[in-house]
Design an enzyme around this catalytic site. Structure first.
Site, mmCIF file in Angstrom:
data_model
loop_
_atom_site.group_PDB
_atom_site.id
_atom_site.type_symbol
_atom_site.label_atom_id
_atom_site.label_comp_id
_atom_site.label_asym_id
_atom_site.label_seq_id
_atom_site.Cartn_x
_atom_site.Cartn_y
_atom_site.Cartn_z
ATOM 1 N N ASP A 26 0.829 -1.209 0.000
ATOM 2 C CA ASP A 26 0.000 0.000 0.000
ATOM 3 C C ASP A 26 0.860 1.255 0.000
ATOM 4 O OD1 ASP A 26 -2.389 1.370 -0.039
ATOM 5 O OD2 ASP A 26 -2.718 1.246 2.130
ATOM 6 N N ASN A 74 -10.831 -2.509 -5.403
ATOM 7 C CA ASN A 74 -10.063 -1.595 -6.261
ATOM 8 C C ASN A 74 -10.707 -1.380 -7.640
ATOM 9 O OD1 ASN A 74 -6.824 -2.720 -4.963
ATOM 10 N ND2 ASN A 74 -8.089 -1.004 -4.302
HETATM 11 C C1 IPE Z 1 -5.309 -2.729 -0.159
HETATM 12 O O1 IPE Z 1 -5.019 -1.394 -0.339
HETATM 13 C C2 IPE Z 1 -5.333 -3.434 -1.482
HETATM 14 C C3 IPE Z 1 -4.036 -3.593 -2.128
HETATM 15 C C4 IPE Z 1 -2.885 -3.248 -1.619
HETATM 16 C C5 IPE Z 1 -4.073 -4.219 -3.410
HETATM 17 P P1 IPE Z 1 -6.159 -0.304 -0.492
HETATM 18 O O2 IPE Z 1 -5.485 1.009 -0.627
HETATM 19 O O3 IPE Z 1 -7.102 -0.673 -1.562
HETATM 20 O O4 IPE Z 1 -6.913 -0.434 0.907
HETATM 21 P P2 IPE Z 1 -7.737 0.627 1.733
HETATM 22 O O5 IPE Z 1 -8.708 1.270 0.779
HETATM 23 O O6 IPE Z 1 -6.769 1.619 2.278
HETATM 24 O O7 IPE Z 1 -8.383 -0.175 2.808
HETATM 25 C C1 IPE Z 2 -1.515 0.342 -3.370
HETATM 26 O O1 IPE Z 2 -1.351 1.703 -3.360
HETATM 27 C C2 IPE Z 2 -1.755 -0.198 -4.764
HETATM 28 C C3 IPE Z 2 -3.115 -0.682 -4.997
HETATM 29 C C4 IPE Z 2 -4.066 -0.718 -4.097
HETATM 30 C C5 IPE Z 2 -3.439 -1.129 -6.333
HETATM 31 P P1 IPE Z 2 -2.577 2.716 -3.334
HETATM 32 O O2 IPE Z 2 -2.932 3.069 -4.722
HETATM 33 O O3 IPE Z 2 -3.662 2.184 -2.494
HETATM 34 O O4 IPE Z 2 -1.882 3.957 -2.616
HETATM 35 P P2 IPE Z 2 -2.523 4.930 -1.554
HETATM 36 O O5 IPE Z 2 -3.074 4.090 -0.456
HETATM 37 O O6 IPE Z 2 -3.582 5.704 -2.271
HETATM 38 O O7 IPE Z 2 -1.386 5.772 -1.104
HETATM 39 MG MG MG Z 3 -4.118 2.374 -0.529
#
Ligand code: IPE
Ligand code: IPE
Ligand code: MG
Length: 246
Positions: A26, A74
């Site tokens: 993340d 996502n």
């Molecule tokens: C979790 O991250 C999913 C992945 C890393 C693929 P998210 O960014 O989607 O999770 P939330 O929204 O912070 O819970």
């Molecule tokens: C994790 O990074 C990647 C995926 C969930 C695909 P994020 O895109 O969730 O990054 P933040 O949480 O917005 O920083």
């Molecule tokens: Mg995230």
């Protein structure tokens, strides 16, 4: 038996590395935002970290690395971001094929693979088939993965078997359930790492992490390094896993 500097005797210290490491990668978006870049740039940089950590796990002999790359939730992100992530994924699969083969790494995917665009699915199936016989390490990508969806699928699966008389409801055990999940045949993760500080599971491997050790780091995924990963493994080695016993 080990003696620490404070004179206490610590027995049963777990000094072994985890067999199965799972990572919630993340923080790509925040990494980009800090640099006034588009979120996509964060995902691109994040893909580089994936390469580094896969290499590192292979070197130190981790048996299974499960990476949460895309959740069922996502899909609700802006279409351009979803499309960019899918393109990145297809490119990653193509660019890494040789490395996976050279390093005896088998690729597997868990999740609702049927929801992925056709080009990604094809690249995935091709890489999985090519690396099928590899046994040095299993790289397990969670794609369009959600633990609740996985559990719903498992329940339906078992319900059908009971209805057809293939199994008796009394014979449903932990093992029957584990064997009906995407992770069938894999040991549960020993260690779950989440980058970028969020103290939540976000629908990842709910059944499988019942006794997994959790480590949350504030580091954003694109900044995550081999050094920090080694530090986390060291931290894991000092944990006392009790599994409910004394
Ligand atoms: C979790 O991250 C999913 C992945 C890393 C693929 P998210 O960014 O989607 O999770 P939330 O929204 O912070 O819970
Ligand atoms: C994790 O990074 C990647 C995926 C969930 C695909 P994020 O895109 O969730 O990054 P933040 O949480 O917005 O920083
Ligand atoms: Mg995230």
């Amino acid at each position: 038996m080990n003696f620490s500097e404070d004179g206490h005797v610590y027995t049963d210290r777990n000094t072994a590395n985890p067999s199965h490491v799972a990572i919630i990668m993340d923080g790509n978006g925040r990494w980009a935002k800090q640099r006034l870049l588009n979120r996509i740039k964060g995902h691109e940089k994040g893909a580089e970290t994936v390469r580094t950590i896969v290499e590192c796990c292979r070197e130190i002999g981790i048996s299974i690395l499960t990476l949460y790359a895309f959740s069922t939730e996502n899909w609700q992100r802006p279409q351009v971001e979803v499309a960019a992530l899918m393109t990145l994924l297809a490119n990653f699969l193509k660019s890494e094929q040789k490395k996976l083969l050279d390093n005896n790494i088998r690729l597997n995917a868990i999740g609702q693979i049927e929801r992925l665009p056709e080009n990604v699915r094809n690249a995935l199936y091709k890489t999985m088939a090519l690396t099928e016989k590899n046994n040095g390490m299993l790289l397990n990508l969670a794609l369009s993965y959600g633990a609740r969806a996985e559990i719903v699928r498992m329940v339906k699966d078992i319900a059908i078997k009971v209805r057809k008389g293939i199994i008796d409801s009394d014979s449903i055990t932990d093992d029957v359930i584990s064997d009906s999940l995407y992770t069938k045949g894999m040991p549960d993760p020993d260690l779950l790492i989440r980058t970028s500080g969020e103290m939540r599971i976000s629908n990842f491997l709910l059944w499988q992490i019942a006794y997994t050790e959790i480590y949350v780091t504030d580091t954003l995924w694109p900044d995550f390094s081999k050094d920090e990963f080694m530090q986390i493994l060291k931290n894991y080695q000092h944990r006392k896993r009790r599994f409910g016993k004394v």
